[in-house]
Design a protein around this motif. Structure first.
Motif, PDB file in Angstrom:
ATOM      1  N   GLY A  75     121.817 105.203 139.305  1.00 32.69           N
ATOM      2  CA  GLY A  75     122.593 106.474 139.414  1.00 32.69           C
ATOM      3  C   GLY A  75     121.757 107.753 138.896  1.00 32.69           C
ATOM      4  N   ASP A  76     122.297 108.387 138.269  1.00 39.20           N
ATOM      5  CA  ASP A  76     121.950 109.703 137.575  1.00 39.20           C
ATOM      6  C   ASP A  76     120.766 109.536 136.385  1.00 39.20           C
ATOM      7  OD1 ASP A  76     122.945 111.380 139.514  1.00 39.20           O
ATOM      8  OD2 ASP A  76     124.777 111.673 138.048  1.00 39.20           O
ATOM      9  N   ASP A  77     120.969 108.216 135.780  1.00 35.67           N
ATOM     10  CA  ASP A  77     119.966 107.873 134.659  1.00 35.67           C
ATOM     11  C   ASP A  77     118.528 108.115 134.938  1.00 35.67           C
ATOM     12  OD1 ASP A  77     122.301 107.374 133.235  1.00 35.67           O
ATOM     13  OD2 ASP A  77     122.167 105.113 133.676  1.00 35.67           O
ATOM     14  N   ALA A  78     118.105 107.851 136.366  1.00 33.67           N
ATOM     15  CA  ALA A  78     116.712 108.095 136.673  1.00 33.67           C
ATOM     16  C   ALA A  78     116.555 108.642 137.926  1.00 33.67           C
ATOM     17  CB  ALA A  78     116.196 106.799 136.771  1.00 33.67           C
ATOM     18  N   GLU A  79     115.319 109.403 138.276  1.00 34.24           N
ATOM     19  CA  GLU A  79     115.183 109.750 139.303  1.00 34.24           C
ATOM     20  C   GLU A  79     114.146 108.869 140.171  1.00 34.24           C
ATOM     21  OE1 GLU A  79     111.853 112.991 141.225  1.00 34.24           O
ATOM     22  OE2 GLU A  79     112.713 113.432 139.613  1.00 34.24           O
ATOM     23  N   ALA A  80     114.331 108.389 141.432  1.00 37.04           N
ATOM     24  CA  ALA A  80     113.837 107.166 142.212  1.00 37.04           C
ATOM     25  C   ALA A  80     113.083 107.677 143.414  1.00 37.04           C
ATOM     26  CB  ALA A  80     114.919 106.295 142.702  1.00 37.04           C
ATOM     27  N   GLN A  81     112.063 106.955 143.364  1.00 38.60           N
ATOM     28  CA  GLN A  81     110.978 106.989 144.560  1.00 38.60           C
ATOM     29  C   GLN A  81     110.532 105.499 144.868  1.00 38.60           C
ATOM     30  OE1 GLN A  81     108.150 109.570 142.699  1.00 38.60           O
ATOM     31  NE2 GLN A  81     108.378 110.914 144.554  1.00 38.60           N
ATOM     32  N   VAL A  82     110.153 105.218 145.861  1.00 41.47           N
ATOM     33  CA  VAL A  82     109.890 103.908 146.638  1.00 41.47           C
ATOM     34  C   VAL A  82     108.383 103.968 147.363  1.00 41.47           C
ATOM     35  CG1 VAL A  82     112.148 102.948 146.920  1.00 41.47           C
ATOM     36  CG2 VAL A  82     110.947 103.991 148.930  1.00 41.47           C
ATOM     37  N   TRP A  83     107.915 102.786 147.196  1.00 41.45           N
ATOM     38  CA  TRP A  83     106.494 102.669 147.864  1.00 41.45           C
ATOM     39  C   TRP A  83     106.648 101.648 148.760  1.00 41.45           C
ATOM     40  CZ3 TRP A  83     102.850  98.501 146.690  1.00 41.45           C
ATOM     41  CH2 TRP A  83     101.587  98.704 147.755  1.00 41.45           C
ATOM     42  N   ARG A  84     106.199 101.362 149.999  1.00 40.08           N
ATOM     43  CA  ARG A  84     106.080 100.222 150.950  1.00 40.08           C
ATOM     44  C   ARG A  84     104.876  99.941 151.144  1.00 40.08           C
ATOM     45  NH1 ARG A  84     111.693 100.697 153.930  1.00 40.08           N
ATOM     46  NH2 ARG A  84     112.555 102.471 153.030  1.00 40.08           N
ATOM     47  N   SER A  85     104.442  98.449 150.927  1.00 39.43           N
ATOM     48  CA  SER A  85     103.144  98.387 151.067  1.00 39.43           C
ATOM     49  C   SER A  85     102.491  98.125 152.532  1.00 39.43           C
ATOM     50  CB  SER A  85     102.822  97.193 150.462  1.00 39.43           C
ATOM     51  OG  SER A  85     103.504  95.872 150.854  1.00 39.43           O
ATOM     52  N   GLY A  86     103.540  97.703 153.305  1.00 36.17           N
ATOM     53  CA  GLY A  86     103.413  97.291 154.800  1.00 36.17           C
ATOM     54  C   GLY A  86     103.174  95.864 154.939  1.00 36.17           C
ATOM     55  N   ASP A  87     103.371  95.007 153.755  1.00 34.83           N
ATOM     56  CA  ASP A  87     103.255  93.758 153.789  1.00 34.83           C
ATOM     57  C   ASP A  87     104.470  93.040 153.111  1.00 34.83           C
ATOM     58  OD1 ASP A  87     102.499  94.135 151.291  1.00 34.83           O
ATOM     59  OD2 ASP A  87     100.731  92.866 151.470  1.00 34.83           O
ATOM     60  N   ALA A  88     105.576  93.576 153.294  1.00 35.86           N
ATOM     61  CA  ALA A  88     106.677  93.013 152.665  1.00 35.86           C
ATOM     62  C   ALA A  88     106.706  93.267 151.150  1.00 35.86           C
ATOM     63  CB  ALA A  88     107.203  91.875 153.125  1.00 35.86           C
ATOM     64  N   THR A  89     106.104  93.978 150.321  1.00 34.85           N
ATOM     65  CA  THR A  89     106.114  94.356 149.085  1.00 34.85           C
ATOM     66  C   THR A  89     106.291  95.826 148.796  1.00 34.85           C
ATOM     67  OG1 THR A  89     104.179  92.671 148.722  1.00 34.85           O
ATOM     68  CG2 THR A  89     104.694  94.313 147.071  1.00 34.85           C
ATOM     69  N   TYR A  90     107.326  95.926 147.611  1.00 35.39           N
ATOM     70  CA  TYR A  90     107.816  97.287 147.548  1.00 35.39           C
ATOM     71  C   TYR A  90     107.764  97.639 146.076  1.00 35.39           C
ATOM     72  CZ  TYR A  90     109.662  96.014 152.069  1.00 35.39           C
ATOM     73  OH  TYR A  90     109.937  95.525 153.248  1.00 35.39           O
ATOM     74  N   ARG A  91     107.626  98.961 145.667  1.00 36.26           N
ATOM     75  CA  ARG A  91     107.936  99.261 144.233  1.00 36.26           C
ATOM     76  C   ARG A  91     108.661 100.239 144.390  1.00 36.26           C
ATOM     77  NH1 ARG A  91     101.737 100.266 143.410  1.00 36.26           N
ATOM     78  NH2 ARG A  91     100.986  98.083 143.658  1.00 36.26           N
ATOM     79  N   ILE A  92     109.719 100.090 143.077  1.00 33.13           N
ATOM     80  CA  ILE A  92     110.706 101.134 142.934  1.00 33.13           C
ATOM     81  C   ILE A  92     110.259 101.904 141.854  1.00 33.13           C
ATOM     82  CG2 ILE A  92     113.108 101.777 142.616  1.00 33.13           C
ATOM     83  CD1 ILE A  92     113.385  98.868 143.866  1.00 33.13           C
ATOM     84  N   TYR A  93     110.266 103.052 141.844  1.00 37.08           N
ATOM     85  CA  TYR A  93     109.623 103.996 140.686  1.00 37.08           C
ATOM     86  C   TYR A  93     110.933 104.675 140.097  1.00 37.08           C
ATOM     87  CZ  TYR A  93     105.049 103.062 142.141  1.00 37.08           C
ATOM     88  OH  TYR A  93     103.713 102.574 142.577  1.00 37.08           O
ATOM     89  N   LEU A  94     111.342 104.576 139.027  1.00 37.61           N
ATOM     90  CA  LEU A  94     112.249 105.174 138.269  1.00 37.61           C
ATOM     91  C   LEU A  94     111.880 105.820 137.172  1.00 37.61           C
ATOM     92  CD1 LEU A  94     114.567 102.028 138.301  1.00 37.61           C
ATOM     93  CD2 LEU A  94     114.619 103.779 140.075  1.00 37.61           C
ATOM     94  N   ARG A  95     111.865 107.417 137.094  1.00 36.51           N
ATOM     95  CA  ARG A  95     111.628 108.299 135.966  1.00 36.51           C
ATOM     96  C   ARG A  95     112.938 108.344 135.414  1.00 36.51           C
ATOM     97  NH1 ARG A  95     107.044 109.719 134.177  1.00 36.51           N
ATOM     98  NH2 ARG A  95     106.159 109.872 136.281  1.00 36.51           N
ATOM     99  N   LYS A  96     113.113 108.187 134.025  1.00 39.13           N
ATOM    100  CA  LYS A  96     114.177 108.266 133.296  1.00 39.13           C
ATOM    101  C   LYS A  96     114.677 109.725 133.286  1.00 39.13           C
ATOM    102  CE  LYS A  96     116.667 106.799 129.316  1.00 39.13           C
ATOM    103  NZ  LYS A  96     116.911 105.777 128.289  1.00 39.13           N
TER     104      LYS A  96
END
Length: 98
Positions: A75-96
């Protein structure tokens, strides 16, 4: 025909270069590969508790629903962004947030 972005509520996506630069600056990286909901959401919330405002938590996953469910869970605890590799790997970036 609607696109995937029309029917999901995912955070902003990062480019490959942005994702790599942010990964190097991460304060905490959680490998959630092979894990499914709700475990990644629980670990993200626990990880954010140990960080200071402005710190970055990165979660690596191969479970697509996490890219939407983890940001929603913190929720509001972190600002979120994502990255999609294109080969079914993902990263979720959460800035507190403060």
């Amino acid at each position: 025909m609607p696109s995937i972005d029309d029917v999901t509520n995912t955070p902003d996506e990062l480019t490959d270069d942005e994702a790599e630069a942010l990964l190097e600056d991460a304060d905490l990286v959680q490998d959630m590969t092979g894990e499914v909901c709700p475990y990644p959401q629980v670990e993200a919330k626990k990880g954010l508790q140990d960080l200071e405002a402005g710190d970055l938590l990165v979660q690596e996953t191969d479970h697509v629903p996490c890219t939407e469910n983890v940001p929603r869970a913190v929720g509001d605890d972190a600002e979120a962004q994502v990255w999609r590799s294109g080969d079914a790997t993902y990263r979720i970036y959460l800035r507190k947030q403060a």
